[in-house]
Design an enzyme around this catalytic site. Structure first.
Site, mmCIF file in Angstrom:
data_model
loop_
_atom_site.group_PDB
_atom_site.id
_atom_site.type_symbol
_atom_site.label_atom_id
_atom_site.label_comp_id
_atom_site.label_asym_id
_atom_site.label_seq_id
_atom_site.Cartn_x
_atom_site.Cartn_y
_atom_site.Cartn_z
ATOM 1 N N LYS A 9 5.050 -0.045 4.855
ATOM 2 C CA LYS A 9 5.722 0.689 3.836
ATOM 3 C C LYS A 9 6.341 1.821 4.620
ATOM 4 O O LYS A 9 6.965 1.583 5.620
ATOM 5 C CB LYS A 9 4.552 1.401 2.829
ATOM 6 N N SER A 38 -5.281 -4.042 -1.549
ATOM 7 C CA SER A 38 -6.386 -3.529 -0.579
ATOM 8 C C SER A 38 -7.194 -4.919 0.063
ATOM 9 O O SER A 38 -8.453 -4.921 0.209
ATOM 10 C CB SER A 38 -7.508 -2.828 -1.434
#
Ligand code: 13P
Length: 260
Positions: free
Chosen positions: A11, A222
């Site tokens: 990211k 996650s």
């Protein structure tokens, strides 16, 4: 072809020096610990670091020795031209980028990326011999209202099922439930497996049994060193698309090692 795969989506994180350190550490660990492993490892850094990632990820002595493949996090759907700030698929291809994430929920949410735009991005990537890693997944609201299967079916139908079988055969799909991304709330193996089996079944209905069997399906949201082993042991989960845990070499290596 169906493969075991772990892809790190960095990211918008890391400055240049931090990126260099992380890439160096990854190369060092992969070289020492994972010789001959059977997992496709992909690193998707921010665009300015793609070239460095390719250079560091390829051995200086032997260019056939590649520690990881390099992926981009986004691509523009147009061929070229006056699109200030954008990056084309042919530019990525010319920099040895092998993969590109498309349709990530953050791009859908913050940049209003539509299924139709995802479809165009997938097509232009395939024309440039880059493997799209196409993300799908429902929001918390959609899951709680029991609409998650419908949402995923629509995403895939509108962004991928226009492809000819030979093209579809080249891509990777990542199921990333939005409620699990960056929240520390991983989907349980049962929840993830249920959706992966559903996706495989949709592929079977559209393209047949062999295509469904051969498509690589990743889980993201996650996923970390603690949760990866159980997730990767599920019959329809072929690996992970990893956000936060891909920013630490040790966590990322442990995830690559999480296959049985
Ligand atoms: P996290 O692993 O940080 O939840 O992010 C998942 C993701 O969005 C990968 O593309």
């Amino acid at each position: 072809m169906r493969r075991k795969m772990v892809a790190g989506n960095w990211k918008m994180n890391m400055n240049f020096q931090e990126a260099e350190e992380l890439l160096d550490e990854l190369v060092d660990r992969l070289d020492k610990e994972l010789e001959g492993h059977d997992v496709d490892v992909v690193v998707c850094p921010p665009a300015p670091y793609l070239e460095m990632a390719y250079d560091l990820g390829t051995s200086e002595e032997d260019e056939n020795q590649v520690y990881f493949s390099v992926g981009a996090q986004n691509v523009n759907e147009h061929d070229k031209g006056a699109y200030t700030g954008e990056i084309s698929a042919s530019m990525l291809a010319s920099m040895n980028v092998e993969y590109c994430i498309v349709g990530h929920s953050e791009r859908r949410k913050y940049y209003a990326e539509s299924n139709q735009q995802v479809a165009r991005k997938v097509e232009i990537l395939l024309q440039n011999e880059i493997v799209p890693i196409v993300c799908c997944g429902e929001s918390l609201e959609e899951r709680e209202s029991g609409n998650h299967f419908k949402v995923i079916e629509k995403q895939l139908a509108e962004s991928l099922f226009q492809l000819k079988p030979l093209d579809f055969a080249r891509l990777v799909i990542a199921y990333e439930p939005v409620w699990a991304i960056g929240t520390g709330k991983t989907a349980t193996p049962a929840e993830a497996q249920e959706v992966h089996a559903f996706i495989r079944n949709l592929i079977q209905e559209k393209y047949g049994k062999e295509m469904a069997r051969q498509t690589t399906l990743l889980y993201g949201g996650s996923c970390n060193a603690a949760t990866a082993p159980e997730l990767f042991a599920c019959p329809d989960i072929d690996g992970g698309l990893i956000g936060g845990a891909s920013l630490k070499a040790d966590d990322f290596i442990r995830i690559i090692n999480a296959f049985e």
